[in-house]
Design an enzyme around this catalytic site. Structure first.
Site, PDB file in Angstrom:
ATOM      1  N   PRO A  73       7.011  -1.724   5.668  1.00  0.00           N
ATOM      2  CA  PRO A  73       6.519  -1.064   4.451  1.00  0.00           C
ATOM      3  C   PRO A  73       6.803   0.424   4.513  1.00  0.00           C
ATOM      4  O   PRO A  73       6.487   1.079   5.510  1.00  0.00           O
ATOM      5  CB  PRO A  73       5.010  -1.336   4.493  1.00  0.00           C
ATOM      6  N   SER A 102       4.962  -1.480   0.361  1.00  0.00           N
ATOM      7  CA  SER A 102       3.901  -0.523   0.699  1.00  0.00           C
ATOM      8  C   SER A 102       2.876  -0.404  -0.427  1.00  0.00           C
ATOM      9  O   SER A 102       3.224  -0.458  -1.604  1.00  0.00           O
ATOM     10  CB  SER A 102       4.529   0.845   0.948  1.00  0.00           C
ATOM     11  N   THR A 152      -2.810  -2.110   7.188  1.00  0.00           N
ATOM     12  CA  THR A 152      -2.424  -1.064   8.142  1.00  0.00           C
ATOM     13  C   THR A 152      -3.689  -0.427   8.717  1.00  0.00           C
ATOM     14  O   THR A 152      -4.545   0.058   7.973  1.00  0.00           O
ATOM     15  CB  THR A 152      -1.528  -0.018   7.450  1.00  0.00           C
ATOM     16  N   HIS A 240       3.469   3.351  13.724  1.00  0.00           N
ATOM     17  CA  HIS A 240       3.716   3.911  12.394  1.00  0.00           C
ATOM     18  C   HIS A 240       4.969   4.808  12.403  1.00  0.00           C
ATOM     19  O   HIS A 240       5.017   5.850  11.752  1.00  0.00           O
ATOM     20  CB  HIS A 240       2.490   4.719  11.930  1.00  0.00           C
TER      21      HIS A 240
END
Ligand code: FMN
Length: 345
Positions: A73, A102, A152, A240
């Site tokens: 994403p 995302s 996330t 990330h």
């Protein structure tokens, strides 16, 4: 070719957008290490096994996939190219890759879904202080036929992104989640995230979505075990893309201990620094079920739109196929610890 895109994208995008896409947190130690860590693993081939027929397929969330690559994403894709998220979705669909859309998409998730056609797609969820926004996103994901919810969990608030701070980058395309009303500076946008997010919320969003949940941003084996207890379908071993806490462990180095801790009780994906098909082979050999690829797809998109993103994904699959042959392990399913070793330093 993938590397050409990277250099060309740096020229094409202004310093603001390029710094946002390319940059990491702090001194970018983790950003660099994500790539370097894959090279610290060496492949260990077998010979004379017959590699005329090769098979890159893997099993993910109980389903057979043609290869292990997913598009990670990534926010604000219209800032990279007018094709934006729909271009990435089409590229993913054309190559049998799952696109993870995302929460910070600049295109309506339903429009992205329509572009992808019947292709498999997952949705990434950020939990905002305004929980209503997150629930609206979950509803849009359900309407768009997304098949898994990737929550996330490494973003209670934004990391210290110094490249972006220096450039003062602001968005020209409003994210779908808040339309024209939302803030355009990244610092303000990052402050929308809910720092109180906890394990209880995981269960609640999972129930609200009715979708299998994958937690993205797990590095610690203790959290991986907690994820098993929480009953999620999978985790993504990820930092990330080096954009949150600088100096944390790379995805490649965090993977093995996590795989050992979960012991097959959920699916394990990994991302960060995957740039070549042989990186993916190493990930599978270390026990991952699949890999996510971030920036390379974005560089392809920035240079040539949908076609560029597709070329990047095609190259990765082709490189994985070649790796299986030269490694003497014709089936991706059969990659294991015997195919990889720590490179002596
Ligand atoms: C420009 C950019 C935007 C990102 N946006 C998101 C996001 O919206 N949600 C999320 O979970 N991860 C986001 N990530 C992290 C990626 O999903 C992924 O973890 C990371 O990029 C993988 O590393 P790689 O770029 O080295 O392949 C973003 C990464 C980049 C580079």
């Amino acid at each position: 070719m993938t590397h050409d895109f990277e250099a060309r994208a740096a020229e094409l995008l202004g310093p603001g957008a390029h710094g946002y896409f390319a940059g990491g947190a702090g001194d970018e130690v983790t950003l660099r290490d994500n790539v370097a860590a894959w090279d610290r693993f060496a492949l260990l081939p077998r010979v004379l096994v017959g590699v005329e027929h090769r098979d890159t397929s893997v099993t993910l969330l109980g389903r057979e996939r043609p290869h292990p690559f997913l598009v990670a994403p990534m926010a604000y894709q219209l800032e990279a190219h007018p094709d934006g998220e729909t271009g990435t979705a089409r590229a993913a669909a054309a190559t049998g890759s799952i696109m993870v859309l995302s929460s910070q998409t600049t295109t309506d998730p339903r429009q992205v879904a329509a572009a992808a056609g019947p292709a498999d797609r997952w949705f990434q969820l950020y939990v905002y202080r305004d929980r209503g926004l997150s629930h609206d996103l979950v509803a849009a994901a359900r309407e768009g036929g997304y098949e898994a919810l990737v929550i996330t969990v490494d973003f209670p608030f934004g990391g210290r992104r110094e490249r972006t701070e220096r450039s003062g980058f602001t968005l020209s395309h409003p994210p779908f989640v808040d339309g024209l009303a939302g803030p355009r500076s990244l610092a303000e946008r990052h402050a929308m995230h809910d720092p109180s997010l906890s394990w209880d919320d995981v269960a609640a969003f999972g129930e609200a979505s009715g979708l299998p949940v994958v937690l993205k941003g797990v590095l610690n084996p203790a959290d991986a075990v907690r994820a098993v207890d929480a009953g999620v379908a999978g985790i993504v071993v990820s930092n990330h893309g080096g954009r949150q806490l600088d100096t944390v462990l790379s995805g490649a180095d965090a993977l093995g201990p996590v795989v050992e801790a979960v012991d097959g009780r959920l699916d394990v994906l990994v991302d960060g620094g995957v740039r070549r098909g042989w990186d993916a082979a190493k990930a599978l050999a270390l026990g991952a079920d699949a890999v996510m690829v971030g920036r390379p797809v974005l560089w392809g998109l920035a240079c040539e739109g949908e076609a560029g993103a597709r070329r990047v994904l095609e190259q990765l699959v082709d490189e994985l196929d070649g790796t299986l042959g030269l490694l003497g392990c014709p089936r991706a399913h059969d990659l294991d610890a015997s195919h990889v070793a720590r490179r002596p330093t």
